[in-house]
Design a protein around this motif. Structure first.
Motif, PDB file in Angstrom:
ATOM      1  N   GLU A  43       0.828  -1.198   0.000  1.00 32.10           N
ATOM      2  CA  GLU A  43       0.000   0.000   0.000  1.00 32.10           C
ATOM      3  C   GLU A  43       0.869   1.258   0.000  1.00 32.10           C
ATOM      4  O   GLU A  43       0.574   2.233  -0.703  1.00 32.10           O
ATOM      5  N   LEU A  44       1.925   1.246   0.791  1.00 35.02           N
ATOM      6  CA  LEU A  44       2.823   2.402   0.836  1.00 35.02           C
ATOM      7  C   LEU A  44       3.507   2.629  -0.508  1.00 35.02           C
ATOM      8  O   LEU A  44       3.701   3.777  -0.927  1.00 35.02           O
ATOM      9  N   GLN A  45       3.862   1.536  -1.183  1.00 30.89           N
ATOM     10  CA  GLN A  45       4.501   1.673  -2.491  1.00 30.89           C
ATOM     11  C   GLN A  45       3.558   2.326  -3.497  1.00 30.89           C
ATOM     12  O   GLN A  45       3.967   3.172  -4.306  1.00 30.89           O
ATOM     13  N   LEU A  46       2.278   1.948  -3.454  1.00 27.19           N
ATOM     14  CA  LEU A  46       1.305   2.561  -4.342  1.00 27.19           C
ATOM     15  C   LEU A  46       1.165   4.053  -4.050  1.00 27.19           C
ATOM     16  O   LEU A  46       1.059   4.877  -4.962  1.00 27.19           O
ATOM     17  N   ARG A  47       1.156   4.401  -2.756  1.00 25.86           N
ATOM     18  CA  ARG A  47       1.063   5.820  -2.391  1.00 25.86           C
ATOM     19  C   ARG A  47       2.300   6.582  -2.853  1.00 25.86           C
ATOM     20  O   ARG A  47       2.195   7.712  -3.353  1.00 25.86           O
ATOM     21  N   VAL A  48       3.451   5.974  -2.670  1.00 30.11           N
ATOM     22  CA  VAL A  48       4.698   6.621  -3.118  1.00 30.11           C
ATOM     23  C   VAL A  48       4.667   6.836  -4.625  1.00 30.11           C
ATOM     24  O   VAL A  48       5.074   7.897  -5.126  1.00 30.11           O
ATOM     25  N   ASN A  49       4.195   5.837  -5.354  1.00 32.44           N
ATOM     26  CA  ASN A  49       4.121   5.973  -6.808  1.00 32.44           C
ATOM     27  C   ASN A  49       3.218   7.135  -7.216  1.00 32.44           C
ATOM     28  O   ASN A  49       3.537   7.901  -8.132  1.00 32.44           O
ATOM     29  N   ARG A  50       2.059   7.258  -6.543  1.00 27.94           N
ATOM     30  CA  ARG A  50       1.146   8.356  -6.868  1.00 27.94           C
ATOM     31  C   ARG A  50       1.766   9.709  -6.527  1.00 27.94           C
ATOM     32  O   ARG A  50       1.613  10.682  -7.277  1.00 27.94           O
ATOM     33  N   LEU A  51       2.453   9.782  -5.377  1.00 28.85           N
ATOM     34  CA  LEU A  51       3.103  11.029  -4.987  1.00 28.85           C
ATOM     35  C   LEU A  51       4.221  11.401  -5.962  1.00 28.85           C
ATOM     36  O   LEU A  51       4.397  12.584  -6.301  1.00 28.85           O
ATOM     37  N   ARG A  52       4.974  10.405  -6.412  1.00 36.02           N
ATOM     38  CA  ARG A  52       6.034  10.673  -7.382  1.00 36.02           C
ATOM     39  C   ARG A  52       5.457  11.174  -8.700  1.00 36.02           C
ATOM     40  O   ARG A  52       6.030  12.061  -9.348  1.00 36.02           O
ATOM     41  N   ALA A  53       4.333  10.594  -9.101  1.00 40.48           N
ATOM     42  CA  ALA A  53       3.696  11.048 -10.338  1.00 40.48           C
ATOM     43  C   ALA A  53       3.234  12.494 -10.200  1.00 40.48           C
ATOM     44  O   ALA A  53       3.402  13.299 -11.126  1.00 40.48           O
ATOM     45  N   ALA A  54       2.638  12.826  -9.046  1.00 43.21           N
ATOM     46  CA  ALA A  54       2.202  14.208  -8.826  1.00 43.21           C
ATOM     47  C   ALA A  54       3.392  15.164  -8.778  1.00 43.21           C
ATOM     48  O   ALA A  54       3.328  16.284  -9.308  1.00 43.21           O
ATOM     49  N   GLU A  55       4.485  14.728  -8.154  1.00 41.80           N
ATOM     50  CA  GLU A  55       5.685  15.569  -8.083  1.00 41.80           C
ATOM     51  C   GLU A  55       6.267  15.804  -9.468  1.00 41.80           C
ATOM     52  O   GLU A  55       6.679  16.926  -9.801  1.00 41.80           O
ATOM     53  N   ALA A  56       6.311  14.753 -10.289  1.00 42.03           N
ATOM     54  CA  ALA A  56       6.831  14.898 -11.649  1.00 42.03           C
ATOM     55  C   ALA A  56       5.962  15.840 -12.465  1.00 42.03           C
ATOM     56  O   ALA A  56       6.461  16.626 -13.280  1.00 42.03           O
ATOM     57  N   ARG A  57       4.652  15.781 -12.244  1.00 41.10           N
ATOM     58  CA  ARG A  57       3.744  16.661 -12.971  1.00 41.10           C
ATOM     59  C   ARG A  57       3.979  18.122 -12.614  1.00 41.10           C
ATOM     60  O   ARG A  57       3.867  19.014 -13.471  1.00 41.10           O
ATOM     61  N   GLN A  58       4.311  18.384 -11.360  1.00 35.68           N
ATOM     62  CA  GLN A  58       4.544  19.760 -10.917  1.00 35.68           C
ATOM     63  C   GLN A  58       5.967  20.232 -11.220  1.00 35.68           C
ATOM     64  O   GLN A  58       6.182  21.401 -11.555  1.00 35.68           O
ATOM     65  N   ALA A  59       6.931  19.336 -11.104  1.00 33.89           N
ATOM     66  CA  ALA A  59       8.331  19.731 -11.287  1.00 33.89           C
ATOM     67  C   ALA A  59       8.697  19.906 -12.756  1.00 33.89           C
ATOM     68  O   ALA A  59       9.463  20.811 -13.107  1.00 33.89           O
ATOM     69  N   MET A  60       8.177  19.034 -13.613  1.00 38.74           N
ATOM     70  CA  MET A  60       8.510  19.094 -15.042  1.00 38.74           C
ATOM     71  C   MET A  60       7.229  19.041 -15.866  1.00 38.74           C
ATOM     72  O   MET A  60       6.953  18.039 -16.539  1.00 38.74           O
TER      73      MET A  60
END
Length: 257
Positions: A43-60
């Protein structure tokens, strides 16, 4: 569960392994704790993946939208238009094949959208709507130029068929996304996880479960809760798939062809 001594499966209420005869009472709490940790890690890995996707969307944002536009919008639109041209213009085969292709083409893109880009239902509905609208508009344009007829529909029935066809493509996209969610639930699924089950399910298990200890009842309730979650996701996938196929074939069925 799997016996740590002989690696054979045993019932979760057993206290002695039926295969090797070893006492399991001391290792059961450790097995259950490991299973819970595995579940929580997933479950934590899925949350991390979603957070990374959101971060990538904002950063680049430029790189993010360029990738998503190319992979999740442009590619399925081009494939749908190619399929339409080949089926209706080049070979003039029954439209049933086009409807089936219009379901099969968007589906894997919705699946990949969640599995690899970690974007869920709302994103798939948005992307699917864009793919459906642009693809159908392109198909109307191709037919209009090929047959020298009006590009836009000329009556209410034709407009309804256009919207239904676009909706079927969108729902196929969403179906792929829901299937990915189902895969994420089933692949790492652990029926013996000891997280808190639903109170309603736990109460029902106490009523119908007969004489059993609290831990046994808890495990049974958790199994039911997990299975209900998986079944619910599966029903969602079947529902969107059925709606997509029905919307795509409705015009053909209505015409009797």
């Amino acid at each position: 569960m799997e016996c740590p001594f002989c690696a054979e499966d045993f019932n979760d209420t057993a206290r002695v392994c039926k295969s090797c005869g070893r006492d399991l009472r001391l290792v059961l709490p450790i097995i259950e704790e490991n299973q819970e940790l595995i579940r929580k890690a997933g479950e934590l890995q899925l949350r991390v993946n979603r957070l990374r996707a959101a971060e990538a969307r904002q950063a680049m944002p430029l790189q993010f939208w360029a990738l998503h536009f190319g992979v999740y919008l442009l590619v399925p639109i081009v494939l749908l238009l190619i399929a339409h041209y080949v089926i209706t213009i080049m070979f003039d085969v029954p439209l049933l094949y086009l409807r089936l292709g219009s379901f099969a083409i968007p589906l894997p893109f919705g699946f990949v959208l969640l599995m690899f880009s970690h974007h869920g239902f709302r994103w798939s509905a948005l992307y699917g709507a864009v793919v459906g609208a642009v693809s159908v508009a392109g198909m109307l344009t191709i037919v209009g130029f090929a047959d020298n007829i009006a590009i836009l529909p000329e009556n209410t029935r034709e407009w309804r068929e256009v919207f239904e066809y676009a909706a079927s493509i969108m729902l196929a996209y969403v179906t792929g996304n829901v299937l990915a969610a189902l895969a994420q639930r089933m692949v790492p699924k652990t029926l013996d996880a000891s997280s808190a089950p639903s109170p309603a399910v736990l109460h029902a298990v106490r009523i119908v479960g007969g004489p059993a200890g609290s831990q046994t009842l808890r495990r049974r309730a958790q199994k039911i809760s997990d299975n209900l979650g998986t079944v619910g996701t599966a029903l969602g996938a079947l529902g969107t798939a059925g709606a997509s196929i029905f919307a795509g074939l409705r015009a053909l069925l209505g015409d009797g062809s």
